[in-house]
Write a protein that holds these residues in place. Structure first.
Motif, short mmCIF file in Angstrom:
data_model
loop_
_atom_site.label_atom_id
_atom_site.label_comp_id
_atom_site.label_asym_id
_atom_site.label_seq_id
_atom_site.Cartn_x
_atom_site.Cartn_y
_atom_site.Cartn_z
N LYS A 162 -0.77 11.81 -24.96
CA LYS A 162 0.19 10.82 -24.32
C LYS A 162 0.06 9.66 -25.23
O LYS A 162 1.26 9.11 -25.52
N GLU A 166 3.53 8.44 -27.31
CA GLU A 166 4.14 7.10 -26.84
C GLU A 166 4.05 6.10 -27.69
O GLU A 166 5.25 5.27 -28.04
N ARG A 167 2.95 5.91 -28.63
CA ARG A 167 2.88 4.72 -29.48
C ARG A 167 4.28 5.01 -30.64
O ARG A 167 4.73 4.01 -31.15
N ARG A 170 7.48 4.59 -29.35
CA ARG A 170 7.69 3.22 -28.81
C ARG A 170 8.19 2.35 -30.28
O ARG A 170 8.94 1.52 -30.13
N TYR A 204 8.72 12.49 -23.11
CA TYR A 204 8.08 11.12 -23.45
C TYR A 204 9.22 10.37 -24.04
O TYR A 204 9.43 9.08 -23.80
N LYS A 207 11.11 9.02 -21.17
CA LYS A 207 10.38 7.83 -20.48
C LYS A 207 10.35 6.76 -21.13
O LYS A 207 10.63 5.58 -20.71
N ILE A 208 10.34 6.67 -22.45
CA ILE A 208 10.15 5.43 -23.39
C ILE A 208 11.58 4.82 -23.20
O ILE A 208 11.65 3.75 -23.52
#
Length: 359
Positions: A162, A166-167, A170, A204, A207-208
């Motif tokens: 995760k 995510e990073r 992002r 993700y 989501k992001i």
């Protein structure tokens, strides 16, 4: 006045040749622009070092590098040392220990270069690929069993977390929002065939994207995406991919903008808790090492990316302008670009352009 410390790792083969020219450009621009100085420390960690010591770097190598502002790497790899030994003994430990989880590779057709794609201009070929750099398919999880028998087997596991997913996503959306021309992120996937990690990745992405209402996104299967890099590259803005898919896409990207000789990369720790590392992606090319014909432009482009990461934007831009001036003149070019000049002559000429523009 700011002072930056740079660790030089010329490495193997032509890495030694091109890092020499890159350092020359760094010294030129720092002397002309003022406002910052550069201090270097060079390390001979390489396959030659491995042949002498049985390891790619000393046991305290990472500790020695930890406090530098940047790492400038030439290339790693040489016949006689298996690629997985050289890679896992130097490059990958640096990326992971220093949390360089962003691999940044511009796919940009520089002025003066003709793309092998018919009719494509610098305006058509200007995108950036962000590759997740420390986990994914290159995770060091797995092993061998029953070697040397009829039951010989190997298992290699992919690891997607995760935090890791995510990073990197992002970062891609931030970059598209700040610098993108189309405000669009394309994410590579293969969720129709890889049924655990890739749906996780896709989830993700959605989501992001919700955190960035002004940026759109699309999720494209890697096989189709590779085809679109050739058939319609002008449609892309920021492309984000897992470790393996990003690795493949960026070499394809280099091919459509003139070849690996002009392809740079940055391994970035965005938080700047650790040094970032900058390296051309052409490899060590031992067959031409020391012959003076290696193209130093990728390595010099890396110095521009390094200075941009350090916050020296004007100097970074000056280097890119000088590179494009040289390419457009077509007088001083290495053989891979159709010229007859040496590695050193190209480096010297880029320095000359910097001096003419900055004095």
């Amino acid at each position: 006045m700011k002072n930056y410390s740079i660790a030089l790792l010329p490495g193997d083969g032509i890495g030694v040749d091109v890092v020499r020219e890159g350092k020359k450009v760094l010294d030129t621009v720092s002397a002309l622009h003022g406002g910052f100085t550069l201090n270097y420390e060079e390390y001979d960690w390489s396959c030659e070092y491995y042949a002498k010591h049985g390891k790619m770097m000393p046991d305290d190598g990472l500790e020695r590098l930890r406090n530098f502002d940047s790492i400038y790497l030439g290339a790693v790899g040489y016949p006689g040392v298996p690629d997985h030994v050289s890679l896992w003994g130097l490059l990958l430990p640096i990326r992971r220990q220093f949390e360089q989880y962003i691999n940044l590779r511009p796919v940009k057709l520089l002025k003066g270069i003709q793309s092998p794609l018919a009719g494509k201009t610098p305006e058509d070929l200007d995108l950036i690929v962000i590759r997740e750099n420390v986990e994914g398919e290159y995770s060091n999880i797995g092993g061998r069993m029953y070697e040397g028998t009829d039951m010989d087997m190997a298992i290699q596991n992919s690891v997607f977390t995760k935090k890791g997913v995510e990073r990197v996503l992002r970062y891609a959306f931030d970059l598209s929002q700040a610098k993108g021309k189309k405000k669009h992120v394309t994410a590579a996937t293969k969720s129709n065939g890889i049924n655990h990690t890739m749906p996780f990745w896709d989830e993700y992405v959605h989501k992001i994207n919700k955190e960035y209402p002004d940026v759109t996104s699309s999720i494209v299967h890697i096989d189709a995406l590779a085809a679109f890099f050739v058939s319609k590259p002008e449609t892309f803005d920021v492309v984000v991919a897992s470790n393996l898919f990003g690795d493949i896409l960026t070499d394809l990207g280099a091919a459509i903008v003139g070849g690996l000789g002009i392809a740079p990369s940055a391994n970035i720790n965005p938080e700047k808790r650790y040094p970032s590392m900058f390296e051309p992606v052409h490899g060590s090319a031992p067959d031409i090492a020391g012959k003076g014909i290696a193209n130093p432009i990728a390595a010099i482009w890396c110095t521009s990316m390094m200075l941009e990461q350090l916050g020296e934007q004007d100097s970074a831009e000056a280097i890119m302008t000088a590179i494009e001036d040289v390419l457009q003149e077509k007088e001083i070019l290495t053989p891979d670009l159709g010229g007859k000049s040496t590695t050193e002559e190209v480096g010297d000429y880029i320095c000359k352009k910097l001096k003419n523009s900055l004095n």
